[in-house]
Motif scaffolding. Structure first.
Motif, PDB file in Angstrom:
ATOM      1  N   LEU A 153      -4.267   0.010  -8.894  1.00 31.40           N
ATOM      2  CA  LEU A 153      -3.319   1.113  -9.055  1.00 31.40           C
ATOM      3  C   LEU A 153      -3.635   1.968 -10.276  1.00 31.40           C
ATOM      4  O   LEU A 153      -3.547   3.195 -10.216  1.00 31.40           O
ATOM      5  CB  LEU A 153      -1.893   0.571  -9.145  1.00 31.40           C
ATOM      6  CG  LEU A 153      -0.786   1.637  -9.250  1.00 31.40           C
ATOM      7  CD1 LEU A 153      -0.820   2.598  -8.078  1.00 31.40           C
ATOM      8  CD2 LEU A 153       0.583   0.986  -9.371  1.00 31.40           C
ATOM      9  N   LYS A 155       1.966   1.991  -3.463  1.00 33.15           N
ATOM     10  CA  LYS A 155       0.880   2.582  -4.258  1.00 33.15           C
ATOM     11  C   LYS A 155       0.700   4.058  -3.925  1.00 33.15           C
ATOM     12  O   LYS A 155       0.532   4.898  -4.825  1.00 33.15           O
ATOM     13  CB  LYS A 155      -0.423   1.809  -4.005  1.00 33.15           C
ATOM     14  CG  LYS A 155      -0.394   0.394  -4.558  1.00 33.15           C
ATOM     15  CD  LYS A 155      -1.481  -0.486  -3.974  1.00 33.15           C
ATOM     16  CE  LYS A 155      -2.851  -0.121  -4.472  1.00 33.15           C
ATOM     17  NZ  LYS A 155      -3.861  -1.121  -3.991  1.00 33.15           N
ATOM     18  N   SER A 180      -6.334   4.489  -9.562  1.00 30.43           N
ATOM     19  CA  SER A 180      -5.818   5.511  -8.640  1.00 30.43           C
ATOM     20  C   SER A 180      -4.906   6.490  -9.381  1.00 30.43           C
ATOM     21  O   SER A 180      -4.986   7.704  -9.188  1.00 30.43           O
ATOM     22  CB  SER A 180      -5.042   4.849  -7.500  1.00 30.43           C
ATOM     23  OG  SER A 180      -5.859   3.960  -6.782  1.00 30.43           O
ATOM     24  N   ASP A 236     -14.834   2.190  -1.014  1.00 31.91           N
ATOM     25  CA  ASP A 236     -13.451   2.589  -0.742  1.00 31.91           C
ATOM     26  C   ASP A 236     -13.327   3.456   0.502  1.00 31.91           C
ATOM     27  O   ASP A 236     -12.299   3.418   1.192  1.00 31.91           O
ATOM     28  CB  ASP A 236     -12.879   3.353  -1.945  1.00 31.91           C
ATOM     29  CG  ASP A 236     -12.422   2.414  -3.056  1.00 31.91           C
ATOM     30  OD1 ASP A 236     -11.953   1.310  -2.730  1.00 31.91           O
ATOM     31  OD2 ASP A 236     -12.543   2.770  -4.236  1.00 31.91           O
ATOM     32  N   VAL A 238       1.249   7.272  -6.583  1.00 29.32           N
ATOM     33  CA  VAL A 238       0.225   8.237  -7.007  1.00 29.32           C
ATOM     34  C   VAL A 238       0.642   9.671  -6.665  1.00 29.32           C
ATOM     35  O   VAL A 238       0.309  10.607  -7.397  1.00 29.32           O
ATOM     36  CB  VAL A 238      -1.161   7.908  -6.400  1.00 29.32           C
ATOM     37  CG1 VAL A 238      -1.666   6.581  -6.919  1.00 29.32           C
ATOM     38  CG2 VAL A 238      -1.165   7.949  -4.889  1.00 29.32           C
ATOM     39  N   GLU A 272       0.832  -1.212   0.000  1.00 34.05           N
ATOM     40  CA  GLU A 272       0.000   0.000   0.000  1.00 34.05           C
ATOM     41  C   GLU A 272       0.862   1.256   0.000  1.00 34.05           C
ATOM     42  O   GLU A 272       0.530   2.251  -0.656  1.00 34.05           O
ATOM     43  CB  GLU A 272      -0.921  -0.012   1.229  1.00 34.05           C
ATOM     44  CG  GLU A 272      -2.004   1.042   1.212  1.00 34.05           C
ATOM     45  CD  GLU A 272      -3.059   0.798   0.152  1.00 34.05           C
ATOM     46  OE1 GLU A 272      -3.835   1.744  -0.111  1.00 34.05           O
ATOM     47  OE2 GLU A 272      -3.113  -0.304  -0.415  1.00 34.05           O
ATOM     48  N   SER A 290     -17.086   4.702  -6.203  1.00 33.25           N
ATOM     49  CA  SER A 290     -16.320   4.145  -5.085  1.00 33.25           C
ATOM     50  C   SER A 290     -17.155   3.982  -3.828  1.00 33.25           C
ATOM     51  O   SER A 290     -16.694   3.374  -2.857  1.00 33.25           O
ATOM     52  CB  SER A 290     -15.096   5.029  -4.794  1.00 33.25           C
ATOM     53  OG  SER A 290     -14.181   4.963  -5.870  1.00 33.25           O
ATOM     54  N   ASN A 307     -12.568   0.734  -6.346  1.00 31.02           N
ATOM     55  CA  ASN A 307     -11.793   1.218  -7.489  1.00 31.02           C
ATOM     56  C   ASN A 307     -10.365   1.597  -7.125  1.00 31.02           C
ATOM     57  O   ASN A 307      -9.428   1.326  -7.879  1.00 31.02           O
ATOM     58  CB  ASN A 307     -12.500   2.430  -8.108  1.00 31.02           C
ATOM     59  CG  ASN A 307     -13.887   2.080  -8.601  1.00 31.02           C
ATOM     60  OD1 ASN A 307     -14.071   1.131  -9.336  1.00 31.02           O
ATOM     61  ND2 ASN A 307     -14.885   2.829  -8.169  1.00 31.02           N
ATOM     62  N   PHE A 308     -10.190   2.228  -5.966  1.00 35.65           N
ATOM     63  CA  PHE A 308      -8.858   2.696  -5.597  1.00 35.65           C
ATOM     64  C   PHE A 308      -7.960   1.566  -5.121  1.00 35.65           C
ATOM     65  O   PHE A 308      -6.794   1.779  -4.807  1.00 35.65           O
ATOM     66  CB  PHE A 308      -8.964   3.797  -4.535  1.00 35.65           C
ATOM     67  CG  PHE A 308      -9.507   5.088  -5.080  1.00 35.65           C
ATOM     68  CD1 PHE A 308      -8.715   5.918  -5.841  1.00 35.65           C
ATOM     69  CD2 PHE A 308     -10.827   5.455  -4.856  1.00 35.65           C
ATOM     70  CE1 PHE A 308      -9.210   7.102  -6.364  1.00 35.65           C
ATOM     71  CE2 PHE A 308     -11.341   6.632  -5.357  1.00 35.65           C
ATOM     72  CZ  PHE A 308     -10.525   7.472  -6.119  1.00 35.65           C
ATOM     73  N   PHE A 351      -6.927   8.812 -11.614  1.00 34.21           N
ATOM     74  CA  PHE A 351      -7.603   9.822 -10.797  1.00 34.21           C
ATOM     75  C   PHE A 351      -6.654  10.971 -10.482  1.00 34.21           C
ATOM     76  O   PHE A 351      -7.001  12.147 -10.657  1.00 34.21           O
ATOM     77  CB  PHE A 351      -8.120   9.184  -9.503  1.00 34.21           C
ATOM     78  CG  PHE A 351      -8.686  10.165  -8.513  1.00 34.21           C
ATOM     79  CD1 PHE A 351      -9.959  10.679  -8.681  1.00 34.21           C
ATOM     80  CD2 PHE A 351      -7.941  10.570  -7.414  1.00 34.21           C
ATOM     81  CE1 PHE A 351     -10.484  11.593  -7.769  1.00 34.21           C
ATOM     82  CE2 PHE A 351      -8.453  11.478  -6.499  1.00 34.21           C
ATOM     83  CZ  PHE A 351      -9.733  11.990  -6.683  1.00 34.21           C
TER      84      PHE A 351
END
Length: 464
Positions: free
Chosen positions: A444, A131, A447, A382, A135, A128, A435, A440-441, A450
């Motif tokens: 990767l 990720k 995300s 999410d 982002v 995590e 979400s 969805n998030f 987005f």
């Protein structure tokens, strides 16, 4: 972008960095949307390396380049630091004060230690963190490298055309029952190609929202190009406008959008279809209230009518409509999944169970009727999953940052490039709305897209 005036420095590295960014953005959806651990780590490393090269090559002054987004960016970085704390060994007494149930869990497993970490799974939290770092790097890269409208449109075109190619790939496999499948779904997801399409994603609902976002961007780019040509060629005459529409390269974009719409409804996603309609309505209402303009021409009326007709025909002849008629708005166990996340949050309210750890804790809380399916390993919301894994503190940090960004990109509607801005806004509302009923998030690619789009919208909002 604030460049350092070293002769020839910027000219050598900027094209390389921008091209690298475009390649990564175009390719990331094609490997399951970067869902497997090795895919996440690969793209995270590449995004971080690209951003690191931008800093090391001294093309930007990081102290001044982010002045306009200083607070939200600082909050994003603080969110990352907060998540890192979960991996730092803390004295048991301190951990007990911060998260009493975490130490009870450790004691229940008969683990006598002098120090503990605040996550139930170090491996999942590390993934995590990768990720989150990626982002943030993507957000910074897009904000730095897409200062001008030409660069912004190039990025959006990459997002759109990559999705369009995937839609063609989906339709080919749909009609050949997967004879040309390049990326197989990750078990236990995946259904026969002749019953639905999923692109290269494993979970069809994630592919649905990916299409909703990129379709919105495609419509924005198309309308923007038509507006430019209308001014150049005097396309006020309806007949001239229609001839221009079907005899130029615009027809290719229109055909690609139709293929994408067919794939979108072919996913059988009820939520995706509903959210796209709601997002479009909300965005147009916001635009109407902000600008207070109602100048409708014949060409606009014809175009909107054609879009509605095509949209309706594709929808009412699709499998999504069939699913609506048979299932209606049945939640498919989502209420129970949401209750599971809330139950976890009640036990770990301040810090949560650790970033990315929902799949490792949910089995102890979920309703037995949910079974042990892959679907139950996520909260299908999410926001609730964020609360369960990062607690109130983590949720506050990311929410505060995003609210600051969203207030900027939705409050101001630029006088120029309006269609592109509206298309991007629809895509943002789509993923944020969807979400509430899906995860969805957790992927990767979604995300990343987005954060790419909000970075571009921030740049567009500054160009007043």
């Amino acid at each position: 972008m604030n460049s350092i005036n070293v002769p020839g420095a910027g000219h050598v590295h900027k094209p390389f960095l921008f091209t690298s960014l475009l390649l990564l953005l175009g390719f990331i959806p094609w490997l399951h949307g970067a869902e497997l651990v090795w895919e996440i780590m690969l793209f995270s490393a590449l995004f971080m390396a690209t951003f690191g090269f931008a800093i090391v090559s001294k093309q930007v002054n990081v102290l001044t380049a982010f002045t306009n987004v200083k607070l939200p960016l600082c909050l994003l970085i603080l969110w990352f630091v907060y998540c890192c704390i979960f991996l730092i060994p803390l004295p048991v007494e301190m951990a007990q004060r911060l998260s009493p149930n975490m130490t009870m869990l450790i004691e229940a497993n008969s683990l006598q230690k002098e120090s503990v970490i605040l996550t139930i799974s170090k491996a999942l939290t590390l993934i995590e963190l990768a990720k989150i770092a990626s982002v943030i790097c993507v957000f910074c890269l897009c904000y730095l490298l897409a200062k001008h409208r030409t660069q912004q449109e190039k990025i959006l075109k990459v997002l759109f055309y990559s999705s369009a190619v995937m839609a063609i790939y989906s339709q080919v496999n749909h009609y050949t029952n997967g004879q040309f499948e390049l990326v197989r779904a990750i078990p236990p997801f995946g259904s026969p190609w002749d019953s639905m399409v999923r692109g290269t994603f494993s979970y069809k609902n994630q592919y649905s929202i990916y299409l909703a976002m990129t379709i919105s961007i495609g419509f924005g780019l198309l309308l923007n190009n038509l507006k430019k040509k209308s001014k150049q060629l005097d396309l006020n005459n309806v007949t001239t406008f229609i001839i221009h529409l079907v005899t130029t390269r615009h027809i290719i974009t229109i055909l690609l959008l139709i293929v994408m719409l067919v794939s979108f409804f072919g996913t059988n996603s009820r939520g995706g279809s509903l959210i796209l309609a709601i997002a479009t309505t909300i965005t147009l209402l916001n635009y109407s209230l902000r600008t207070k303009t109602h100048n409708f021409s014949k060409n606009k009326a014809i175009f909107v009518t054609c879009v509605v007709v095509v949209f309706s025909i594709v929808f009412f002849t699709s499998k999504s409509y069939e699913r609506f008629t048979t299932l209606g708005i049945k939640d498919n166990g989502r209420i129970m999944l949401h209750k599971t996340a809330l139950s976890i949050f009640e036990d770990y309210p301040l810090l949560g169970t650790g970033p990315g750890t929902y799949s490792a804790i949910q089995h102890s809380y979920k309703d037995i009727r949910l079974g042990n399916s892959a679907m139950s390993k996520h909260a299908h919301n999410d926001y609730l999953e964020l609360l369960a894994t990062q607690g109130v503190l983590g949720a506050l940090l990311i929410t505060w940052s995003l609210l600051l960004i969203l207030s900027k990109i939705f409050y101001r509607i630029p006088d120029k490039n309006v269609s592109v801005v509206l298309g991007c806004q629809v895509s943002i509302v789509c993923i944020l709305g969807h979400s509430f009923i899906d995860f969805n998030f957790g992927t990767l690619a979604l995300s990343v897209y987005f954060f790419v789009i909000i970075a571009l919208l921030l740049r567009m909002a500054e160009q007043q």
